[in-house]
Design a protein around this motif. Structure first.
Motif, PDB file in Angstrom:
ATOM      1  N   ASP A  93      43.069  36.770  33.587  1.00  0.00           N
ATOM      2  CA  ASP A  93      42.372  37.475  34.657  1.00  0.00           C
ATOM      3  C   ASP A  93      42.631  36.855  36.023  1.00  0.00           C
ATOM      4  N   THR A  94      42.706  35.553  36.076  1.00  0.00           N
ATOM      5  CA  THR A  94      42.963  34.884  37.357  1.00  0.00           C
ATOM      6  C   THR A  94      44.330  35.279  37.900  1.00  0.00           C
ATOM      7  N   GLU A 141      44.267  38.884  39.197  1.00  0.00           N
ATOM      8  CA  GLU A 141      43.697  39.028  40.540  1.00  0.00           C
ATOM      9  C   GLU A 141      44.662  38.498  41.599  1.00  0.00           C
ATOM     10  N   ARG A 181      46.242  40.628  44.849  1.00  0.00           N
ATOM     11  CA  ARG A 181      46.148  40.167  46.239  1.00  0.00           C
ATOM     12  C   ARG A 181      47.536  39.956  46.846  1.00  0.00           C
ATOM     13  N   ILE A 232      39.200  45.773  37.520  1.00  0.00           N
ATOM     14  CA  ILE A 232      39.815  44.958  38.581  1.00  0.00           C
ATOM     15  C   ILE A 232      40.009  45.786  39.844  1.00  0.00           C
ATOM     16  N   LYS A 289      36.583  45.882  41.413  1.00  0.00           N
ATOM     17  CA  LYS A 289      36.206  44.553  41.888  1.00  0.00           C
ATOM     18  C   LYS A 289      36.912  44.200  43.197  1.00  0.00           C
ATOM     19  N   LEU A 290      38.198  44.545  43.295  1.00  0.00           N
ATOM     20  CA  LEU A 290      39.001  44.173  44.458  1.00  0.00           C
ATOM     21  C   LEU A 290      39.188  45.333  45.437  1.00  0.00           C
TER      22      LEU A 290
END
Length: 721
Positions: free
Chosen positions: A163-164, A167, A171, A204, A207-208
């Motif tokens: 998951d890290t 993300e 980005r 995701i 979330k983002l």
């Protein structure tokens, strides 16, 4: 042509953004005309093309879409290296590359697509043509980015519970393309992993704060095409359809679905549908195209000697120096024709073209690399003869300049240049060295599944016995323009060999074979290089066309084929390697070793040698270019040519169409009473060929004489014929 799309009014709220054609070689079964017809039927106002790793079909697709009133979205599904594109290794997930969809918003985006696709082939090839983050950062402007299918890096991270990293990926790509240009892509073809990753992608995205789109990874047009597409995969992977351990698509859902079908996939997220139209509205692109009269400004720059003020001045100097070498006396007729041709060449802005061709031919001749005397319409130019681009005197053979360059029909000059097969690569290398390697390339061609080939390939994939396949192939008419349907059509007077496969059409052993063959006929099967064509750009080739590197030869070529390359701003030159010229070179070298023949030269051989004509009359022409076939030998024995003009005429007549006039030509030669002129005034034009209209020049002269056409108007009529 304007480079924007005006009055865009899509008739659908959904736009397909992930679409493959048969230019995704042996992975896509959707031919562009069928694809666009289906888009029209479904009421789509816009449609994307995102073939795997290439842009081969982009220009054909764009032009066909505009013709159909559909807004084309030009894109590509790229392969992205996990790290550096130059490295040949897998990452921690075991991947050599990930998928990523990019779509051009405007001309800047299109140029960046071109550069990315080109760099992928020339710098990142490892199993697939790959790009990397470095290239994406450099060529990101004007592009919309979608996170791609299950083979994309984001779905891979999420399915691996990284998951890290997922993300961080989002980005990074938002930073590269801008938040407004990056979209998370969701698909549902009924595959378990897609259903598993979908909620993770939605989470995701929310979330983002990343917009989402729904796509269908379309590889064929209709749902019922799935089996034919599966067979195409078998052809590409050289597997039988019955093989259990082979690449195959898990479901039959990879077709061009309707808006209703797409809206049903994620009904709780209608924005996934509206965002597809949002992307289409962001795109405003017409691929830049140049009119013929503008191409002179795209010619590579030829460096003329400093003592000449312009290319025109240098061409005039070369022409008059050449005329002095070719003619003992420069008559007024010669000078008038030279000035007439120079005036047209200067007016049309083609001095640079003549200099480029003259330069590499002159270089080759100075190094004893044989160059053909010239053929085609270029042989009608006195300027070309004076510059030794051709070695054929247009006065002697009554050749007309307007067939080559006609200000009433603006077109690029085109010299068909034959050169020694062994020396061809040296001439190409000289061209690369002179203009710069990045500005010179070959031209792609595409092999297709023609009737006999499609029967062979599909038959192999279906494991039909080879003897049966060979038998069926033999029943396909042998014509070059034949279609599979002809093998089942009624015989006609012109095509009596039609219909020989009809008895087998409903045979249970072959019905599936033929059903699939009809769907796959004409599909792109492979890429190769044009036999003679090269392009030279005014600047690096990806500024004009995406390029690729041929896997067999390692040579770089345009991704666009010869029929559409010039309007992109690239000038085509013919470098045709001819083994006959190599054979002549070796024969000349052998003759020179004989006492008394040390100064022998092919150029000085008489074209009135009686013993040579004796050989032609007997048909003893094995290894003589264009005169060695059994049919031509028979014609030579019947016509018994005794001068070069008769040999030229027979060569012109011995081809489809004019061939039927050969008996009339021979009859007129031996019996003048059988010569017939449609009008007495045509005798001076047709006398040389015994009343038969053999040459295109004769067509133009007849139109001038009978209809009062100018030679420019006559050339337009000739071209139409």
């Amino acid at each position: 042509m304007a480079n924007t799309i005006e009055n865009y009014k899509p008739s659908s709220d959904f736009v397909h953004l992930h679409v493959h054609s048969d230019y995704s070689i042996l992975d896509g079964a959707a031919q562009i005309p069928t694809l666009i017809n289906r888009a029209e039927e479904l009421g789509f106002g816009a449609l994307a093309l995102t073939d795997h790793g290439n842009m081969f079909g982009a220009l054909h697709f764009e032009q066909a879409c505009h013709k159909a009133g559909i807004k084309p979205l030009i894109g590509c599904e790229f392969y992205v290296a996990p790290q550096d594109r130059h490295l040949k290794e897998q990452d921690e997930l075991g991947s050599r590359y990930y998928h990523l969809v990019l779509i051009a918003k405007n001309i800047e985006g299109y140029k960046n697509l071109s550069w990315l696709s080109s760099k992928a082939y020339t710098e990142g090839m490892y199993y697939r043509p790959r790009i990397d983050l470095e290239l994406l950062k450099k060529y990101s402007k004007g592009l919309v980015c979608l996170s791609a299918c299950l083979a994309g890096q984001l779905p891979k991270y999420l399915l691996s519970r990284k998951d890290t990293e997922a993300e961080e990926f989002v980005r990074t790509y938002q930073e590269i393309f801008g938040k407004e240009n990056f979209f998370i892509e969701l698909q549902d073809h009924g595959i378990a992993d897609q259903k598993k990753v979908a909620p993770l992608l939605i989470d995701i995205a929310q979330k983002l704060d990343v917009p989402m789109v729904v796509t269908n990874d379309s590889h064929y047009v209709y749902k019922e095409d799935a089996i034919a597409h599966d067979v195409l995969i078998c052809i590409g992977t050289k597997k039988l359809r019955t093989d259990t351990n082979r690449m195959k698509f898990e479901t039959h859902e990879f077709y061009l679905k309707s808006e209703e079908e797409m809206a049903s996939l994620f009904p709780q997220h209608p924005e996934m549908i509206s965002n597809t139209k949002r992307i289409a509205d962001m795109c405003d692109l017409r691929i830049p195209q140049f009119k013929t009269q503008e191409l002179k400004d795209c010619l590579p720059v030829y460096q003329i000697p400093s003592e000449y003020a312009s290319e025109d001045d240098y061409v005039r100097f070369l022409v008059y120096e050449g005329l002095k070498n070719h003619y003992e006396t420069l008559t007024e007729e010669i000078k008038e024709r030279a000035e007439y041709e120079l005036g047209i060449i200067f007016q049309m802005g083609f001095s640079g073209y003549f200099l480029i061709v003259w330069d590499f031919i002159n270089w080759a001749k100075n190094r004893d690399i044989p160059i053909g005397p010239g053929r085609g319409s270029g042989a009608g130019s006195l300027v070309a003869y004076a510059m030794s681009i051709t070695d054929i005197d247009p006065f002697r053979f009554n050749l007309i300049f307007e067939r080559f360059l006609n200000p009433e029909r603006v077109s690029m000059p085109d010299f068909d240049i034959d050169m020694c097969f062994e020396g061809r690569q040296d001439i190409i290398q000289y061209t690369r060295d002179k203009y710069g390697d990045p500005q010179v390339g070959h031209i792609v061609t595409f092999g297709t599944l023609k009737p006999k080939a499609v029967i062979a390939d599909v038959g192999r994939a279906l494991d039909i016995p080879l003897t049966d396949v060979v038998m069926l192939k033999k029943l396909v008419p042998a014509r070059t323009d034949v279609q599979l349907a002809d093998a089942f059509a009624q015989p006609t007077k012109d095509n009596p060999d039609n219909g020989q496969l009809s008895p087998y059409r409903d045979d249970p052993k072959y019905k599936e074979l033929f059903d699939i063959c009809f769907k796959l006929e004409g599909t792109k099967r492979n890429t190769s290089l044009h036999a003679s064509g090269l392009v030279i750009g005014r600047s690096e080739l990806p500024n004009w066309t995406p390029i690729y590197k041929d896997s067999k030869t390692g040579k770089v070529a345009s991704q666009y084929s010869m029929d559409i390359i010039e309007p992109c701003g690239l000038i085509k030159f013919d470098y045709l390697g001819l083994k006959t010229l190599t054979l002549i070179k070796y024969a000349e070298q052998i003759i020179k070793k004989r006492p008394g023949h040390e100064n022998f030269s092919v150029e000085k051989v008489s074209d009135t040698d009686e013993k040579t004509f004796d050989l032609f009359c007997k048909g003893h022409t094995t290894a003589v270019f264009q005169f060695e076939s059994p049919g031509m030998k028979k014609i030579l024995q019947q016509a018994r040519p005794r001068c070069i003009e008769e040999i030229v005429a027979l060569n012109a007549l011995y081809r489809p169409g004019p061939m039927k006039y050969i008996p009339q030509y021979i009859e007129g030669k031996f019996d003048n009473s059988k010569i017939h002129y449609p009008d007495p005034c045509l005798e001076p034009i047709l006398k040389e060929t015994y009343g038969v209209m053999v040459y295109q020049e004769q067509v133009m002269q007849v139109a001038q004489k009978i209809a009062g056409f100018s030679l420019g108007e006559a050339d337009i009529l000739r071209r139409a014929m």
